[in-house]
Design a protein around this motif. Structure first.
Motif, PDB file in Angstrom:
ATOM      1  N   LEU A  52      -2.570  11.298   9.026  1.00  0.00           N
ATOM      2  CA  LEU A  52      -2.068  11.521  10.375  1.00  0.00           C
ATOM      3  C   LEU A  52      -2.995  12.464  11.136  1.00  0.00           C
ATOM      4  CD1 LEU A  52       0.192  10.999  12.432  1.00  0.00           C
ATOM      5  CD2 LEU A  52       1.394  12.963  11.464  1.00  0.00           C
ATOM      6  N   ASP A  53      -3.443  13.526  10.467  1.00  0.00           N
ATOM      7  CA  ASP A  53      -4.362  14.471  11.103  1.00  0.00           C
ATOM      8  C   ASP A  53      -5.665  13.796  11.502  1.00  0.00           C
ATOM      9  OD1 ASP A  53      -2.521  16.516  10.820  1.00  0.00           O
ATOM     10  OD2 ASP A  53      -3.496  17.395   9.052  1.00  0.00           O
ATOM     11  N   GLY A  55      -6.086  10.660  12.291  1.00  0.00           N
ATOM     12  CA  GLY A  55      -5.806   9.815  13.445  1.00  0.00           C
ATOM     13  C   GLY A  55      -5.629  10.582  14.740  1.00  0.00           C
ATOM     14  N   GLU A  56      -5.215  11.837  14.629  1.00  0.00           N
ATOM     15  CA  GLU A  56      -4.941  12.627  15.828  1.00  0.00           C
ATOM     16  C   GLU A  56      -6.039  13.636  16.165  1.00  0.00           C
ATOM     17  OE1 GLU A  56      -1.067  14.289  14.982  1.00  0.00           O
ATOM     18  OE2 GLU A  56      -0.062  12.461  15.670  1.00  0.00           O
ATOM     19  N   ALA A  57      -7.013  13.813  15.272  1.00  0.00           N
ATOM     20  CA  ALA A  57      -8.052  14.827  15.486  1.00  0.00           C
ATOM     21  C   ALA A  57      -9.061  14.372  16.529  1.00  0.00           C
ATOM     22  CB  ALA A  57      -8.769  15.120  14.167  1.00  0.00           C
ATOM     23  N   PRO A  58      -9.226  15.142  17.602  1.00  0.00           N
ATOM     24  CA  PRO A  58     -10.177  14.744  18.645  1.00  0.00           C
ATOM     25  C   PRO A  58     -11.629  14.784  18.172  1.00  0.00           C
ATOM     26  CG  PRO A  58      -9.210  16.888  19.145  1.00  0.00           C
ATOM     27  CD  PRO A  58      -8.507  16.365  17.937  1.00  0.00           C
ATOM     28  N   SER A 106     -18.567  12.112  12.148  1.00  0.00           N
ATOM     29  CA  SER A 106     -17.259  12.611  11.710  1.00  0.00           C
ATOM     30  C   SER A 106     -17.224  13.002  10.240  1.00  0.00           C
ATOM     31  CB  SER A 106     -16.188  11.552  11.976  1.00  0.00           C
ATOM     32  OG  SER A 106     -16.072  11.306  13.351  1.00  0.00           O
ATOM     33  N   LYS A 161      -2.000   2.569   7.706  1.00  0.00           N
ATOM     34  CA  LYS A 161      -1.878   3.024   9.079  1.00  0.00           C
ATOM     35  C   LYS A 161      -3.228   2.802   9.731  1.00  0.00           C
ATOM     36  CE  LYS A 161      -1.664   7.187  11.790  1.00  0.00           C
ATOM     37  NZ  LYS A 161      -2.975   7.698  12.073  1.00  0.00           N
ATOM     38  N   VAL A 163      -6.030   2.876  12.683  1.00  0.00           N
ATOM     39  CA  VAL A 163      -6.398   3.755  13.772  1.00  0.00           C
ATOM     40  C   VAL A 163      -7.573   3.132  14.499  1.00  0.00           C
ATOM     41  CG1 VAL A 163      -7.252   6.021  14.396  1.00  0.00           C
ATOM     42  CG2 VAL A 163      -5.658   5.798  12.508  1.00  0.00           C
TER      43      VAL A 163
END
Length: 164
Positions: A52-53, A55-58, A106, A161, A163
């Motif tokens: 989840l992190d 997927g949400e990390a800019p 990344s 999941k 992304v």
């Protein structure tokens, strides 16, 4: 009928003939090399939180993130190129793993995020150099690999999941 943006999603996976397409507009982005990464965690909760992190990390550019409960890799996928590669790594067989396809830029942020969550990056390879692309082990492909191995049709324990 004209569909744009998110309006196309209901018909994208209709798995049949939806009509005659006479014109298509596709937005393009600069192509970039992707990297396959496998990150191991001692608990499924930690692996899921990490995914989840990611997927949400800019700071992370990811196009695939998939959580796999142990013993998915060591049992159901052991006869695949990725399973064979992971079998040679100490301790990974008993751990839950996150498979991620990420941009080269990344890799550092992914490793730091993994360490912060109690995980360890145990495998990284350029996607184009992989024997089988990482996405072939995600999005229910895991189940297909498991069914090839176990004709009985048991579950895999995989939760995907996507992304990006």
């Amino acid at each position: 009928l004209e569909l744009t943006g998110r309006d196309v999603f209901p018909v994208v996976h209709a798995y049949g003939t939806n009509g005659v397409i006479t014109e298509v507009e596709i937005p393009l982005a600069r192509a970039q090399p992707w990297w396959d990464a496998v990150v191991a965690f001692p608990t499924l909760c930690a692996a899921a939180a990490f995914a989840l992190d990611v997927g949400e990390a800019p700071a992370l550019i990811a196009r695939e993130v998939s959580v796999h409960q142990a013993p998915t890799m060591s049992h159901h996928l052991r006869d695949t190129p990725l399973g064979a590669r992971l079998a040679g790594l100490a301790g990974v067989a008993a751990q839950h793993v996150v498979l991620a396809q990420i941009a080269g830029s990344s890799r550092g942020p992914l490793a730091r995020l993994a360490a912060d969550g109690g995980g360890e990056v145990c495998y990284v390879e350029r996607s184009e150099d992989a024997a089988v692309p990482l996405y072939e082990y995600t999005w229910n492909h895991t189940t297909l690999h498991a069914l090839k191995r176990d004709k009985g049709g048991g579950g895999t324990g995989a939760v995907d999941k996507g992304v990006g």
